[in-house]
Every structure is written in structure tokens, then in C-alpha cells.
Design a protein around this motif. Sequence first.
Motif, mmCIF file in Angstrom:
data_model
loop_
_atom_site.group_PDB
_atom_site.id
_atom_site.type_symbol
_atom_site.label_atom_id
_atom_site.label_comp_id
_atom_site.label_asym_id
_atom_site.label_seq_id
_atom_site.Cartn_x
_atom_site.Cartn_y
_atom_site.Cartn_z
ATOM 1 N N GLN A 1 0.883 -1.047 0.279
ATOM 2 C CA GLN A 1 -0.186 0.031 -0.028
ATOM 3 C C GLN A 1 0.744 1.020 -0.097
ATOM 4 N N GLY A 2 1.094 1.750 -1.173
ATOM 5 C CA GLY A 2 2.083 2.863 -1.252
ATOM 6 C C GLY A 2 3.497 2.572 -0.849
ATOM 7 N N GLU A 3 4.047 3.093 0.018
ATOM 8 C CA GLU A 3 5.391 2.583 0.455
ATOM 9 C C GLU A 3 5.341 1.570 1.647
ATOM 10 N N ASN A 4 4.372 1.268 2.047
ATOM 11 C CA ASN A 4 4.113 0.065 3.120
ATOM 12 C C ASN A 4 3.557 -1.023 2.511
ATOM 13 N N PHE A 5 4.101 -2.347 3.500
ATOM 14 C CA PHE A 5 3.795 -3.506 3.315
ATOM 15 C C PHE A 5 2.843 -3.918 4.501
ATOM 16 N N VAL A 6 1.809 -4.492 4.034
ATOM 17 C CA VAL A 6 0.761 -5.219 4.973
ATOM 18 C C VAL A 6 0.765 -6.758 5.361
ATOM 19 N N PHE A 7 0.906 -6.967 6.438
ATOM 20 C CA PHE A 7 1.182 -8.407 6.836
ATOM 21 C C PHE A 7 0.120 -8.692 7.721
#
Length: 191
Positions: free
Chosen positions: A78-84
Amino acid sequence: MGTVSTSDFRKGLKIQIDGVPFLMVEMNFRKPGKGTALYECKLKNLLRNTVVDRTYRAGQTLEEADVMEFTAQYLYRQGENFVFMNNQDYEQYELAAEQVGDAAGFLKENMDCQVMTFNGNPIAITPPNHVVLQVVFAEPAPKGNTATGVQKPVKLESGAEILAPAFINEGDWLRVDTRTGEYVERTNAPE
């Protein structure tokens, strides 16, 4: 948190110094002719990924770090973030690109990774040691170049670019070592 005495020092120990978590990557015991024994340690800062050298005298104590690791599934970027998502309680964690580091180039949706948290906040991830990814771009190999060890850059479906043997083509599936970013072997598509 509890405390750890120098007699409990070992590789892999997670300690806290001035509120910052460190991982003991190396520990050497030294007993000089006079005086107390010394414990020479290499400590990796788990927030900044830097390594520092520290020496402790026998009998000193350090605070244990509130560091936990658990298996989580990579969901999406999500944009510059990674979702776990934690596989046990389904709680979701977002990590910035700096926290994910070089592993970002080997992440595929629904892949299981190890997420490390400090005081309940995610600080780093560790992908599986080997992943199978498809080649999305590879220059054609020059005709007649059959020398062993000839490599060329290829782009993988995850966005990573690695060096692979000259016989690799677009559409091939490769096993890649995520610790080194190196080609391991050509393989079949994952099921």
C-alpha cells in the motif's frame, strides 16, 4: 522484562540497551592474566540494522528485550508500506519499506514470512530462505555462447533483478535464495 547476566550471553540473544533492541550476533569470552573475565560482543541494532562492538565484565547484567517473532502472511503493498497478517489472531501489521529492506524484492502475495515485533510494534520481517518466482524479462542469450558461468540480469515477477545463467528465458520459474539474492536453480511452476 527480566535481566540477563554475562554468564547467559550467547549468539542469538536479544537484549535492550537504552530502550533499543539489539541482537547478539557474536560473543567471545576472554580471560586476561589479571582481573575479571571479559565478554566481547558484536550487537546488531534491530531498529537501524547497524552493528556495534561492546565489552562487558563478568557479572554485569543487561535488560532482556521485549522482542517476539511470529509467522505472518504478506497481503499487499500500500504505497510505501507493506501489509502483513498474523496467522494466529489475524491482526494486521504495516511495515515501511525501510523496515522490509531488500526482502521487498522477493515478496509475493500470500507468502508466509517471520515478523519481528518490539514492544508490540513491527520492526522487521524475514522472508523464507528460498522462493520460487517467474521471470518476466530476460534478454535473449547470444547464440553460440555456451561457456559455463555466463550470467545475465533477469527481472522477476516481484520486481527484483538478479543474475541468472544465460539459458534462462522469460516465463521460466526460478528458485532464489532471499538471504543472498542469488539464483539457485530453474524449477517448475509452484502448485
